[in-house]
Scaffold this motif. Structure first.
Motif, PDB file in Angstrom:
ATOM      1  N   LYS A  66       7.796  -8.867   1.235  1.00  0.00           N
ATOM      2  CA  LYS A  66       7.731  -9.547   0.239  1.00  0.00           C
ATOM      3  C   LYS A  66       6.448 -10.880  -0.316  1.00  0.00           C
ATOM      4  O   LYS A  66       6.213 -10.946  -1.197  1.00  0.00           O
ATOM      5  CB  LYS A  66       9.047 -10.196   0.288  1.00  0.00           C
ATOM      6  N   ASN A  67       6.127 -10.158   0.858  1.00  0.00           N
ATOM      7  CA  ASN A  67       4.931 -10.896   1.051  1.00  0.00           C
ATOM      8  C   ASN A  67       3.005 -10.513   0.452  1.00  0.00           C
ATOM      9  O   ASN A  67       2.088 -10.942   0.257  1.00  0.00           O
ATOM     10  CB  ASN A  67       3.936 -11.428   2.252  1.00  0.00           C
ATOM     11  N   LEU A  68       3.988  -9.305  -0.389  1.00  0.00           N
ATOM     12  CA  LEU A  68       2.803  -8.603  -1.075  1.00  0.00           C
ATOM     13  C   LEU A  68       3.072  -8.307  -2.031  1.00  0.00           C
ATOM     14  O   LEU A  68       4.132  -6.640  -2.346  1.00  0.00           O
ATOM     15  CB  LEU A  68       2.009  -7.845  -0.695  1.00  0.00           C
ATOM     16  N   SER A 132      -1.021 -15.658   2.093  1.00  0.00           N
ATOM     17  CA  SER A 132       0.171 -15.396   3.232  1.00  0.00           C
ATOM     18  C   SER A 132      -0.470 -15.444   4.483  1.00  0.00           C
ATOM     19  O   SER A 132      -0.097 -15.485   5.433  1.00  0.00           O
ATOM     20  CB  SER A 132       0.887 -15.138   3.006  1.00  0.00           C
ATOM     21  N   GLY A 133      -2.272 -15.815   4.450  1.00  0.00           N
ATOM     22  CA  GLY A 133      -2.650 -15.114   5.959  1.00  0.00           C
ATOM     23  C   GLY A 133      -2.889 -14.646   6.767  1.00  0.00           C
ATOM     24  O   GLY A 133      -2.775 -14.235   8.289  1.00  0.00           O
ATOM     25  N   SER A 134      -2.837 -13.567   6.024  1.00  0.00           N
ATOM     26  CA  SER A 134      -2.491 -12.139   6.353  1.00  0.00           C
ATOM     27  C   SER A 134      -4.115 -11.423   6.249  1.00  0.00           C
ATOM     28  O   SER A 134      -4.852 -11.015   5.358  1.00  0.00           O
ATOM     29  CB  SER A 134      -2.015 -11.454   5.583  1.00  0.00           C
ATOM     30  N   TYR A 135      -4.133 -10.260   7.283  1.00  0.00           N
ATOM     31  CA  TYR A 135      -6.148 -10.124   7.260  1.00  0.00           C
ATOM     32  C   TYR A 135      -6.058  -8.554   6.662  1.00  0.00           C
ATOM     33  O   TYR A 135      -6.489  -8.308   6.030  1.00  0.00           O
ATOM     34  CB  TYR A 135      -6.162  -9.682   8.571  1.00  0.00           C
ATOM     35  N   THR A 136      -5.154  -8.138   6.206  1.00  0.00           N
ATOM     36  CA  THR A 136      -5.033  -7.019   5.872  1.00  0.00           C
ATOM     37  C   THR A 136      -3.747  -6.689   4.429  1.00  0.00           C
ATOM     38  O   THR A 136      -3.998  -5.634   3.418  1.00  0.00           O
ATOM     39  CB  THR A 136      -4.141  -6.567   6.545  1.00  0.00           C
ATOM     40  N   ALA A 137      -4.057  -8.084   3.498  1.00  0.00           N
ATOM     41  CA  ALA A 137      -3.348  -8.589   2.161  1.00  0.00           C
ATOM     42  C   ALA A 137      -4.216  -7.670   1.593  1.00  0.00           C
ATOM     43  O   ALA A 137      -5.618  -7.755   1.385  1.00  0.00           O
ATOM     44  CB  ALA A 137      -3.458  -9.586   1.811  1.00  0.00           C
ATOM     45  N   THR A 138      -4.302  -7.155   0.112  1.00  0.00           N
ATOM     46  CA  THR A 138      -4.381  -6.016  -1.058  1.00  0.00           C
ATOM     47  C   THR A 138      -4.631  -6.976  -2.341  1.00  0.00           C
ATOM     48  O   THR A 138      -2.852  -6.998  -2.218  1.00  0.00           O
ATOM     49  CB  THR A 138      -5.390  -4.832  -0.963  1.00  0.00           C
ATOM     50  N   ASN A 139      -5.122  -7.449  -2.886  1.00  0.00           N
ATOM     51  CA  ASN A 139      -4.895  -7.351  -4.239  1.00  0.00           C
ATOM     52  C   ASN A 139      -5.784  -6.997  -5.434  1.00  0.00           C
ATOM     53  O   ASN A 139      -7.154  -7.587  -5.709  1.00  0.00           O
ATOM     54  CB  ASN A 139      -4.978  -8.931  -4.579  1.00  0.00           C
ATOM     55  N   GLN A 141      -9.419  -5.225  -5.919  1.00  0.00           N
ATOM     56  CA  GLN A 141     -10.453  -5.394  -5.487  1.00  0.00           C
ATOM     57  C   GLN A 141     -11.026  -6.153  -3.927  1.00  0.00           C
ATOM     58  O   GLN A 141     -11.871  -6.252  -3.647  1.00  0.00           O
ATOM     59  CB  GLN A 141     -11.996  -5.405  -6.575  1.00  0.00           C
ATOM     60  N   TYR A 142      -9.945  -7.176  -4.074  1.00  0.00           N
ATOM     61  CA  TYR A 142      -9.725  -8.399  -2.359  1.00  0.00           C
ATOM     62  C   TYR A 142      -9.392  -8.051  -1.898  1.00  0.00           C
ATOM     63  O   TYR A 142      -8.106  -7.267  -1.572  1.00  0.00           O
ATOM     64  CB  TYR A 142      -9.371  -9.641  -3.400  1.00  0.00           C
ATOM     65  N   TYR A 143      -9.969  -8.391  -1.018  1.00  0.00           N
ATOM     66  CA  TYR A 143      -9.058  -8.073   0.705  1.00  0.00           C
ATOM     67  C   TYR A 143      -8.866  -8.939   1.557  1.00  0.00           C
ATOM     68  O   TYR A 143     -10.112  -9.622   1.477  1.00  0.00           O
ATOM     69  CB  TYR A 143     -10.279  -6.750   1.013  1.00  0.00           C
ATOM     70  N   GLY A 144      -8.038  -8.945   2.345  1.00  0.00           N
ATOM     71  CA  GLY A 144      -8.090  -9.512   3.484  1.00  0.00           C
ATOM     72  C   GLY A 144      -7.319 -11.094   3.303  1.00  0.00           C
ATOM     73  O   GLY A 144      -6.392 -11.646   2.260  1.00  0.00           O
ATOM     74  N   ARG A 145      -7.247 -11.978   4.599  1.00  0.00           N
ATOM     75  CA  ARG A 145      -7.205 -13.271   4.201  1.00  0.00           C
ATOM     76  C   ARG A 145      -7.349 -14.199   3.339  1.00  0.00           C
ATOM     77  O   ARG A 145      -6.463 -15.740   2.926  1.00  0.00           O
ATOM     78  CB  ARG A 145      -7.339 -13.647   6.019  1.00  0.00           C
ATOM     79  N   TYR A 146      -8.684 -14.306   3.315  1.00  0.00           N
ATOM     80  CA  TYR A 146      -9.154 -15.064   1.850  1.00  0.00           C
ATOM     81  C   TYR A 146      -9.236 -14.294   0.866  1.00  0.00           C
ATOM     82  O   TYR A 146     -10.114 -15.046   0.189  1.00  0.00           O
ATOM     83  CB  TYR A 146     -10.607 -15.922   2.783  1.00  0.00           C
ATOM     84  N   GLN A 147      -8.752 -13.342   0.375  1.00  0.00           N
ATOM     85  CA  GLN A 147      -8.887 -12.392  -0.888  1.00  0.00           C
ATOM     86  C   GLN A 147     -10.378 -12.392  -1.450  1.00  0.00           C
ATOM     87  O   GLN A 147     -10.860 -12.704  -2.608  1.00  0.00           O
ATOM     88  CB  GLN A 147      -7.945 -13.051  -1.456  1.00  0.00           C
TER      89      GLN A 147
END
Length: 190
Positions: A66-68, A132-139, A141-147
């Motif tokens: 739910k955070n992705l 949400s502080g995740s190092y593996t979040a994707t959106n 072309q954006y990736y990681g904790r700081y997108q």
């Protein structure tokens, strides 16, 4: 002629009775396309006036994390009467609801950032807003904790590289994490 009227009247009565019994089915779910900066808590609040609809949205859309969610993704917003509905808010909700979950496994990070105090607070604030502080979040072309874009990360998606590149990016573009946070507040991104 009398029998035709009887058939038509009977059909109308049965149809009306069917609509009365199946009236709940007449409500149609709404489809919403995720926009940049959206979170499930913001979507829930903006459409239903409460963040209590998050779990229902997750269930209806079979969302595993739910955070992705992804920009352009179409979400079904249930309108079947089981989702809490309140009057539309006067302003939109941008602050994600706190999520209580088990703590994720610690991530080993050998990079040591030199930010502290208000700089460290601003850095964590941006990390929470972006992923949400995740190092593996994707959106996209954006990736990681700081997108950050994949080109900034140069194929190295390790937490150490994400921290190092984020510090360099912010120092070059904004001069400080506090300035980056102020820019984010004004524009919804940094």
């Amino acid at each position: 002629m009398k029998s035709l009227k009887t058939v038509l009247l009977s059909t109308a009565v049965v149809a009306g009775f069917g609509i009365l019994l199946g009236g709940k089915e007449a409500l149609a779910d709404e489809v919403y396309t995720v926009q940049p900066g959206d979170t499930l808590s913001a979507i829930s609040y903006n459409f239903f006036g409460t963040v209590d609809a998050i779990d229902q949205i997750v269930k209806v859309n079979d969302i595993t994390d739910k955070n992705l969610i992804f920009v352009g993704e179409e979400l079904i917003l249930p309108t079947d009467g089981t989702t809490p509905v309140a009057a539309a808010p006067a302003q939109t909700y941008n602050e994600p609801a706190p999520v209580v979950e088990q703590a994720p496994a610690p991530v080993v990070n050998n990079y040591s950032s030199n930010v502290s105090g208000s700089e460290a607070e601003a850095k964590e604030w941006i990390a929470f807003k972006e992923s949400s502080g995740s190092y593996t979040a994707t959106n996209g072309q954006y990736y990681g904790r700081y997108q950050l874009t994949n080109t900034y990360l140069n194929g190295d998606y390790s937490p150490e590289n994400q921290e190092r590149v984020a510090d360099q990016y912010v120092a070059q573009r904004y001069g400080s994490w506090v300035a980056a946070q102020q820019f984010w507040l004004a524009n919804g991104w940094y």
